[in-house]
Design a protein around this motif. Structure first.
Motif, PDB file in Angstrom:
ATOM      1  N   LYS A  57      -3.417   7.506  11.650  1.00 21.30           N
ATOM      2  CA  LYS A  57      -4.362   5.974  10.770  1.00 21.30           C
ATOM      3  C   LYS A  57      -5.469   7.609   9.669  1.00 21.30           C
ATOM      4  O   LYS A  57      -5.712   7.346   8.280  1.00 21.30           O
ATOM      5  CB  LYS A  57      -4.387   5.429  11.046  1.00 21.30           C
ATOM      6  CG  LYS A  57      -5.132   4.468   9.702  1.00 21.30           C
ATOM      7  CD  LYS A  57      -6.036   3.245  10.960  1.00 21.30           C
ATOM      8  CE  LYS A  57      -6.566   2.410   9.353  1.00 21.30           C
ATOM      9  NZ  LYS A  57      -7.179   0.882   9.809  1.00 21.30           N
ATOM     10  N   SER A  69       4.867   3.791   9.028  1.00 21.75           N
ATOM     11  CA  SER A  69       3.727   3.658   7.797  1.00 21.75           C
ATOM     12  C   SER A  69       2.565   4.842   8.683  1.00 21.75           C
ATOM     13  O   SER A  69       3.298   5.849   9.465  1.00 21.75           O
ATOM     14  CB  SER A  69       2.646   2.587   8.988  1.00 21.75           C
ATOM     15  OG  SER A  69       2.366   2.463  10.221  1.00 21.75           O
ATOM     16  N   HIS A  70       1.814   5.039   7.201  1.00 20.58           N
ATOM     17  CA  HIS A  70       1.168   5.977   7.221  1.00 20.58           C
ATOM     18  C   HIS A  70       1.838   7.658   7.290  1.00 20.58           C
ATOM     19  O   HIS A  70       1.732   8.639   8.013  1.00 20.58           O
ATOM     20  CB  HIS A  70      -0.194   5.995   8.483  1.00 20.58           C
ATOM     21  CG  HIS A  70      -0.783   5.220   8.640  1.00 20.58           C
ATOM     22  ND1 HIS A  70      -0.693   4.259   9.493  1.00 20.58           N
ATOM     23  CD2 HIS A  70      -1.889   5.011   8.068  1.00 20.58           C
ATOM     24  CE1 HIS A  70      -1.563   3.424   9.276  1.00 20.58           C
ATOM     25  NE2 HIS A  70      -2.011   3.828   8.807  1.00 20.58           N
ATOM     26  N   ASN A  98       1.648   1.819   3.209  1.00 20.38           N
ATOM     27  CA  ASN A  98       0.645   3.195   3.472  1.00 20.38           C
ATOM     28  C   ASN A  98       1.930   4.450   3.615  1.00 20.38           C
ATOM     29  O   ASN A  98       1.639   5.579   4.635  1.00 20.38           O
ATOM     30  CB  ASN A  98      -0.516   2.677   5.217  1.00 20.38           C
ATOM     31  CG  ASN A  98      -1.941   2.059   4.691  1.00 20.38           C
ATOM     32  OD1 ASN A  98      -2.149   2.008   3.982  1.00 20.38           O
ATOM     33  ND2 ASN A  98      -1.179   1.348   5.829  1.00 20.38           N
ATOM     34  N   ASP A 145       1.040  -1.274  -0.021  1.00 22.27           N
ATOM     35  CA  ASP A 145       0.076   0.358  -0.030  1.00 22.27           C
ATOM     36  C   ASP A 145       1.400   1.266   0.408  1.00 22.27           C
ATOM     37  O   ASP A 145       0.322   1.649   1.361  1.00 22.27           O
ATOM     38  CB  ASP A 145      -0.688  -0.270   1.167  1.00 22.27           C
ATOM     39  CG  ASP A 145      -2.108  -1.431   1.004  1.00 22.27           C
ATOM     40  OD1 ASP A 145      -1.984  -1.660   0.254  1.00 22.27           O
ATOM     41  OD2 ASP A 145      -2.261  -1.685   2.321  1.00 22.27           O
TER      42      ASP A 145
END
Length: 589
Positions: free
Chosen positions: A386, A376-377, A365, A353
């Motif tokens: 998130k 992440s994110h 992400n 992702d």
């Protein structure tokens, strides 16, 4: 949706988008491309410098190291030992996103600040095989490029799972061999091309399961053949003594003879072994792969090429690497356990992702991030929650469409396009694009690419390669102290001890050209791996149209000209005899 024809915004030529393409784009939520497949591939290749290595200081430890980045490139570059260390954190370079400016402008600024990996290698390879690039899991290798899981091999491009090989490219599972090209499971082979499962042989072309054969084409399950003529074992062993491959004159003469000899036989225009419903070239153990090249273990892919390691599923416009990859789109050098990676360059290893990323690993992400690990994110290397991440990404995609980036040539880049060519760190002539789509400096600059001026040599030639002894048995270790001058380009190169030992074991001569000229010679005579031409079968029923080859078996079309047409990478002006698959199989099986 119905099939549509659109004009490429780069070359202005029409290209077709079929319903299955629209279904894929809808599945991964991207708009249809505005560049044609060839221009998309050329653009991706322009971001990959595989072969050009330089010396420059690491911007962390200060040591002068081998790097794919020349000193004049204004980027922060770390040696592999520093880049893979925990001495720094890419999040420290994070920055806010400004909706008042195009995305690619902000991404380019980040690219200039975040540390880049000086050589695209894993840490173990950097220690054990430092003079390599775009490689992984190597031991005691030297000047290998785009390679993995190999040992004690020298001078190669696209090498995987091989040992004790030299001057060989596009090989897999080969051992103790020299001067191979597009070869699979070759043991003790010399000068072999487009062949597999052969041993103790030399100068074969399109042969399979052959042993103790010499200078032959289109053999299957044969032994003791010389120039396609069968011999008894005793006669073969006696005859082969006449060919001393340790002599440079003999070696080059025999290669030239073989290059003429093979033109007397039909070329295998399809290399789709163990594959179903595929088009393209060199597609192995795959299914439902269309217009793919150099791929093994593919499923439901299109415009995918140079996949070194299986498997790859449900991917489009994906070039180089592989190894358990899924849902990859518009990506260059991406792989190893990745899923849903879109618009990635030199990125992967447990990544999913991720959108518009470079050098990111074991993360998820991410949007517009560089050199991130276990994160992440994040957007532009800045951490978000998130919920914030999801909301920001939706807004950035909308802004990329409303405020697109426009390059100096007027090409428009909205969400769904790969990086603009002018963001590439490398000159066009440093990149793989020059290998497959060669351009002159003026034309390259007109098309919006950079160009790298030649740097002065760091070494002075001390010995002309043409003055080397003709035979390897007469070449002593004094050559290891010399800096040789290539007979083709004049540039300096050296013979290393590991290399000399190999040549003596194989009884092959010391090369008179540098590795790059040798590779260029191999590549320039081959069919273009990513271009297809519609050709008619040249089988007339009795033999080839040029009356050079005479059929040895009956064909489905009897004594009339074969009616089949097909697509092939053998251009119409090439000298090879091209037969359709049924006619070729009738002659060689």
């Amino acid at each position: 949706m119905n099939q549509e024809s659109r004009n490429c915004q780069n070359c202005t030529q029409p290209f077709v988008i079929v319903p299955e393409d629209f279904a894929f784009y809808e599945k991964i939520k991207v708009p249809p491309p505005t560049f044609c497949p060839q221009c998309r591939l050329q653009r991706r290749l322009a971001f990959s410098n595989v072969f050009c290595l330089y010396k420059r200081p690491c911007d962390l430890c200060g040591k002068d190291v081998v790097s794919r980045y020349s000193r004049d490139k204004q980027y922060r570059v770390y040696c592999p030992q520093c880049w893979w260390s925990d001495k720094w954190d890419a999040v420290d370079y994070g920055r806010p996103y400004y909706f008042s400016r195009p995305f690619f402008e902000q991404f380019r600024e980040l690219w200039h600040e975040v540390p880049l990996l000086g050589l695209s290698v894993d840490l173990r390879t950097a220690i054990e095989s430092p003079y390599t690039n775009d490689v992984g899991y190597l031991r005691e290798c030297y000047l290998l490029f785009v390679a993995n899981h190999s040992e004690r091999s020298l001078y190669g491009y696209y090498v995987t799972q091989s040992r004790d090989c030299a001057d060989s490219s596009f090989i897999r599972e080969c051992e103790f061999s020299f001067d191979l090209f597009r070869a699979f499971q070759i043991y003790h082979g010399i000068g072999i091309e487009y062949s597999y499962t052969c041993s103790d042989s030399a100068f074969l072309w399109q042969c399979a399961n052959c042993h103790n054969c010499f200078a032959s084409a289109n053999l299957r399950n044969k032994q003791y053949h010389i120039f396609n003529r069968p011999y008894t074992r005793e006669a073969y062993l006696e005859k082969i003594k006449e060919y001393d491959l340790g002599s440079y004159k003999n070696y080059t003469r025999l290669k030239e003879e073989m290059s003429r000899h093979r033109l007397r036989y039909p070329a295998k225009v399809f290399h789709h072994d163990f594959s179903t419903n595929t088009t393209g070239l060199f597609v192995y153990s795959s299914k439902n792969c269309k217009e793919c090249f150099e791929i093994e273990g593919g499923e439901n892919c299109k415009y995918t090429s140079f996949i070194l390691t299986p498997t790859v599923k449900d991917s489009y416009d994906y070039t180089s690497w592989g190894e358990n990859a899924e849902l990859v789109y518009e990506a260059m050098v991406v792989g190893e356990g990745v899923r849903n990676v879109q618009f990635g360059e030199e990125t992967g290893i447990g990544l999913y992702d991720a959108y518009y990323t470079k050098l990111c690993n074991t993360s998820s992400n991410l949007f517009g991030c560089i050199s991130m690990r276990t994160k992440s994110h994040c957007i532009l290397n800045k951490q978000y929650s998130k919920e914030e991440y999801g909301d920001m990404v939706r807004k950035i995609i909308a802004q990329m469409n409303e405020m697109p980036y426009t390059d100096a040539q007027g090409r428009v880049y909205r969400y769904g396009e790969f990086f603009p060519a002018e963001l590439s760190v490398f000159g066009y002539n440093e990149s793989l694009a020059q290998t497959y789509y060669p351009l002159g400096e003026e034309e390259a600059r007109q098309k919006g690419y950079r160009w790298k001026d030649a740097e002065p040599s760091r070494h002075t030639v001390t010995f002309r390669a043409q003055d080397l002894p003709d035979n390897i048995r007469d070449t002593d270790d004094s050559v290891l102290k010399e800096i040789l001058g290539c007979v083709s380009c004049g540039k300096a190169y050296r013979i290393i001890p590991q290399e000399m030992e190999f040549y003596r074991k194989m009884n092959v001569p010391v090369p008179r050209q540098c590795f790059y000229c040798r590779l260029d010679e191999k590549m320039k005579g081959q069919p273009h791996p990513a271009r297809l031409w519609t050709r008619a079968c040249q089988c007339t029923g009795q033999g080839s149209e040029n009356n050079v080859y005479h059929n040895e078996a009956g064909h489905f079309h009897a004594t009339v000209h074969c009616p089949n047409e097909f697509q092939t990478s053998y251009a119409p002006d090439r000298p090879e005899i091209v037969y359709c698959e049924p006619c070729y199989q009738a002659e060689v099986v």
